[in-house]
Design a protein around this motif. Sequence first.
Motif, PDB file in Angstrom:
ATOM      1  N   GLY A  88     -23.867 -17.221 -11.743  1.00  0.00           N
ATOM      2  CA  GLY A  88     -22.463 -16.899 -12.032  1.00  0.00           C
ATOM      3  C   GLY A  88     -21.467 -17.525 -11.070  1.00  0.00           C
ATOM      4  N   LYS A  89     -21.877 -18.572 -10.353  1.00  0.00           N
ATOM      5  CA  LYS A  89     -20.948 -19.242  -9.431  1.00  0.00           C
ATOM      6  C   LYS A  89     -19.747 -19.833 -10.183  1.00  0.00           C
ATOM      7  N   THR A  90     -20.060 -20.644 -11.186  1.00  0.00           N
ATOM      8  CA  THR A  90     -18.972 -21.346 -11.875  1.00  0.00           C
ATOM      9  C   THR A  90     -18.102 -20.376 -12.661  1.00  0.00           C
ATOM     10  N   THR A  91     -18.739 -19.421 -13.325  1.00  0.00           N
ATOM     11  CA  THR A  91     -17.982 -18.415 -14.073  1.00  0.00           C
ATOM     12  C   THR A  91     -17.034 -17.681 -13.123  1.00  0.00           C
ATOM     13  N   PHE A 138     -17.347 -28.951  -7.213  1.00  0.00           N
ATOM     14  CA  PHE A 138     -18.162 -29.714  -6.259  1.00  0.00           C
ATOM     15  C   PHE A 138     -19.620 -29.722  -6.689  1.00  0.00           C
ATOM     16  N   ASP A 139     -19.823 -29.638  -7.990  1.00  0.00           N
ATOM     17  CA  ASP A 139     -21.167 -29.639  -8.563  1.00  0.00           C
ATOM     18  C   ASP A 139     -21.269 -30.799  -9.552  1.00  0.00           C
ATOM     19  N   PRO A 140     -22.284 -31.673  -9.382  1.00  0.00           N
ATOM     20  CA  PRO A 140     -22.438 -32.786 -10.312  1.00  0.00           C
ATOM     21  C   PRO A 140     -22.547 -32.360 -11.783  1.00  0.00           C
ATOM     22  N   GLN A 141     -22.904 -31.115 -12.029  1.00  0.00           N
ATOM     23  CA  GLN A 141     -22.947 -30.658 -13.419  1.00  0.00           C
ATOM     24  C   GLN A 141     -21.551 -30.620 -14.040  1.00  0.00           C
ATOM     25  N   GLY A 142     -20.539 -30.535 -13.193  1.00  0.00           N
ATOM     26  CA  GLY A 142     -19.159 -30.536 -13.693  1.00  0.00           C
ATOM     27  C   GLY A 142     -18.820 -29.377 -14.613  1.00  0.00           C
ATOM     28  N   ASN A 143     -19.477 -28.248 -14.404  1.00  0.00           N
ATOM     29  CA  ASN A 143     -19.238 -27.122 -15.322  1.00  0.00           C
ATOM     30  C   ASN A 143     -17.851 -26.509 -15.159  1.00  0.00           C
ATOM     31  N   ALA A 144     -17.335 -26.494 -13.958  1.00  0.00           N
ATOM     32  CA  ALA A 144     -15.985 -25.944 -13.766  1.00  0.00           C
ATOM     33  C   ALA A 144     -14.954 -26.855 -14.422  1.00  0.00           C
ATOM     34  N   ILE A 200     -14.025 -23.598  -3.903  1.00  0.00           N
ATOM     35  CA  ILE A 200     -15.007 -24.670  -4.082  1.00  0.00           C
ATOM     36  C   ILE A 200     -16.177 -24.122  -4.896  1.00  0.00           C
ATOM     37  N   ASP A 201     -16.450 -24.749  -6.031  1.00  0.00           N
ATOM     38  CA  ASP A 201     -17.618 -24.359  -6.828  1.00  0.00           C
ATOM     39  C   ASP A 201     -18.814 -25.210  -6.397  1.00  0.00           C
ATOM     40  N   SER A 202     -19.805 -24.575  -5.772  1.00  0.00           N
ATOM     41  CA  SER A 202     -20.940 -25.316  -5.203  1.00  0.00           C
ATOM     42  C   SER A 202     -22.070 -25.503  -6.205  1.00  0.00           C
TER      43      SER A 202
HETATM   44 MG    MG Z   1     -22.255 -23.699 -11.656  1.00  0.00          MG
END
Ligand code: MG
Length: 254
Positions: free
Chosen positions: A15-18, A39-45, A124-126
Motif C-alpha cells: 500500500g505504499k503507492t496507494t 521514485f519507483d521504476p514501476q511508475g505506479n504513482a 517520495i513513493d519508494s
Molecule cells: Mg508502489
Amino acid sequence: MSVVISITNQKGGVGKTTSAVNIAYYLAKAGKKVLLVDFDPQGNATSGLGVDKDKLNITMSDVMLGKKLLKDTIIATDYKNLWLAPSTPHLANTEAELAQAERRFSRLKVAIESVANQYDFILIDSPPSLSLLTVNGLIAARYILLPVQAEFYALEGLGQLLETMKLVRKNINPTLDLLGVLPTMINSRTSLSQQVYEEIKQHFPGKVFKQTIPRNIRLAEAPSYGVPIGEYDKWSKGARAYKAVAKEVIERVG
Ligand code: MG
Ligand code: ATP
C-alpha cells in the motif's frame, strides 16, 4: 521549507503507492502545496495520477543521472496544489548505471533541496526493495512513513529496514525519524487482520497512526481510472480513511 516524507517498505504490495497518492491528494486538498516524487521504476504513482508514461520526456531518471534539474521534471496534476515528479521503467536502468557513480546516494537529496522552498510537503513513493533508490529516499527525507499490510508476515523484513534507517541516521542523515506506521488493508471481518494490527501496535508503541486503512475495493479500482480515491468515490471508506490520515500527518509533523 518543506517536510520531506519517504513512504517506504521494501515488501511489495503493502500500500505504499496507494498511500502516497492519496495522502498527497488530501494534503493538497487541505491547502498544502505538495510534490509527489514517483521514485519507483514501476511508475505506479505516475499512472495513478492519470499521467501517460509513454508521453513523458523528462523523468526522475534524468534527474538521477544529472541530465536534468528536478524542477524540469515536475508537472502540474489535475488537482490544485498537487505536483508530480514522474517515473518510468527507465529508472531501473538508471539505478544500474549509478552503481559506481559519485555521490550516488545523495542525488535525490540534492535535487529535492533545490525545490524545497516551493512546497509544504514532498512525498517520495519508494520501490519495493532496499535499493540505491530507496536509500536515496531515506537520505533525502526528514521522515519515514511506513505502511504495513495487516497480514501474516507483516513484520517480517522490517528489522532490515529499521537497521538501514539506523545506518542512514548514524552516517549521513541524523534527523531521519519514523513519522508513523500505517496499518493498511485491514479486514475488519477477519481475526487475523485484527491480531496483526495488535501486533503492529505492540511492535511500534506510540508510532502507529490512530487512523488505519481498511481493505476497500474502491481504493483498488481508482488507479485504473488514473485518479485518487477522493475523485473516484470520496464517500468510500478508503477515501475517508486517507483523508483522516492526511490530517494526522499534518498533526504529527506539527
Ligand atoms: Mg508502489
Ligand atoms: P509495490 O511494492 O509494488 O510498489 P505498493 O506497496 O505500492 O506496491 P500498492 O500498489 O499501493 O502497494 O497496493 C498493492 C495493490 O493493492 C494494488 O493493486 C492496490 O490497488 C491494492 N490496494 C492498496 N491498498 C488497498 C486497500 N486498502 N484495499 C484494497 N486494495 C488495496
